[in-house]
Scaffold this active site. Structure first.
Site, PDB file in Angstrom:
ATOM      1  N   GLU A   1       0.365  -5.351   2.219  1.00  0.00           N
ATOM      2  CA  GLU A   1      -0.574  -5.474   3.341  1.00  0.00           C
ATOM      3  C   GLU A   1      -1.446  -6.434   3.432  1.00  0.00           C
ATOM      4  OE1 GLU A   1      -3.332  -2.020   2.654  1.00  0.00           O
ATOM      5  OE2 GLU A   1      -1.529  -0.602   2.403  1.00  0.00           O
TER       6      GLU A   1
ATOM      7  N   HIS B   1      -9.379  -2.264   0.048  1.00  0.00           N
ATOM      8  CA  HIS B   1      -8.146  -0.796   0.206  1.00  0.00           C
ATOM      9  C   HIS B   1      -7.597  -0.575  -1.073  1.00  0.00           C
ATOM     10  CE1 HIS B   1      -4.535   1.048   2.266  1.00  0.00           C
ATOM     11  NE2 HIS B   1      -5.514   2.024   1.987  1.00  0.00           N
TER      12      HIS B   1
END
Length: 302
Positions: free
Chosen positions: A97, A148
């Site tokens: 990511e 995250h």
């Protein structure tokens, strides 16, 4: 108060400005996803609300999704050009990511940034820390630390986030820091009892401004406060005006199915009221003209 004096007060008060900082898990953002018209339109409208937005879960391997999104955002929003700052791809395996900051470059600039050095490999996606300038004399810069977490290690990662804060505050000699992102800090991923034992909850000075119990998920079947914003620093806290999740399906009149094409999360936002900064800003030509017209009434002849 006489009418001219009241008008002058309103003119000067309106020189203040709000500054909105946002975080959004865009749920597996790829080029194919942003190329869909409704997805692009909705993402652009969400981004245009924010002076700084940090997108999470950007998984585009082509490198084309963010430039396309930036181009459409700058076409849509007339309040000034946006720029972006992207982290490297982060992850432990083939699944990677990227954190991406979108920011209004006429209001703020990136002063410095780095990926946290996660020597112990605690984080699945280590924080991409950035220091931004602010149009404020009281708070001229602010550090953002997005994260995250992975649902399987929420407690471990959030406890390590406290160590990140300590390093960041020492690195830039600043206590004014905002921690934000999809922390997965609720429901099955983290019980309230375990949440309240985190150092970010027990140590003084941390203010969790997205309230426990506020839903940050799109699905009607879920009610979880996964996405969070945590403020630290007296100057930062003194400028806080509002903090909330942005219910974009309701605001944009989307069905749940349509909204889930965008994300299963709401963005979370904080608005800093820079009027409280007492910063000295140049008066606009309009204000100067009004002052010249009012001057005979404000200063009557003897």
């Amino acid at each position: 108060m006489h009418y001219p004096t009241a008008l002058l007060f309103l003119i000067l008060a309106n020189g203040a400005q709000a500054f909105r900082i946002c975080a959004f898990n865009a749920q597996r953002l790829t080029l194919a996803k942003v190329a869909r018209e409704q997805v692009m339109d909705t993402l652009v409208r969400i981004l245009a609300r924010c002076d700084i937005m940090v997108l999470q879960e950007v998984v585009d391997s082509s490198g084309s999704a963010i430039p396309l999104l930036l181009r459409e955002l700058n076409r849509f929003d007339g309040s000034g050009p946006y720029s972006t700052l992207s982290s490297p791809q982060l992850g432990r395996s083939t699944y990677m990511e990227t954190y991406v900051y979108f920011y209004r470059s006429h209001k703020t600039q990136v002063l410095s940034s780095y990926v946290y050095n996660d020597e112990d490999d605690v984080f699945a996606r280590e924080p991409f820390v950035a220091q931004f300038s602010l149009p404020s004399n009281v708070l001229p810069s602010l550090v953002l630390v997005p994260l995250h977490t992975t649902p399987k290690a929420v407690e471990k990662e959030l406890n390590a986030l406290y160590d990140v804060f300590l390093e960041v505050s020492q690195h830039w000699q600043s206590k004014d820091v905002i921690l934000l992102g999809d922390f997965n800090a609720d429901c099955a991923s983290l019980t309230k009892k375990r949440l309240d034992k985190l150092e970010l909850r027990t140590e003084p000075g941390f203010h969790w401004v997205i309230a426990d119990g506020e839903d940050t998920t799109v699905r009607a079947s879920t009610h979880c406060t996964y996405d969070r914003v945590v403020l630290h620093g007296e100057r930062c806290r003194s400028l806080l005006h509002t903090a909330a999740a942005f219910d974009f399906p309701t605001s944009f009149q989307l069905t749940e199915e349509e909204a889930l094409n965008i994300s299963d999360h709401y963005p979370v936002e904080v608005e800093l009221k820079l009027s409280q900064a007492h910063s000295v800003q140049p008066l606009s030509l309009t204000v100067l003209l009004l002052l010249s017209l009012l001057s005979p009434q404000l200063c009557p002849a003897a």
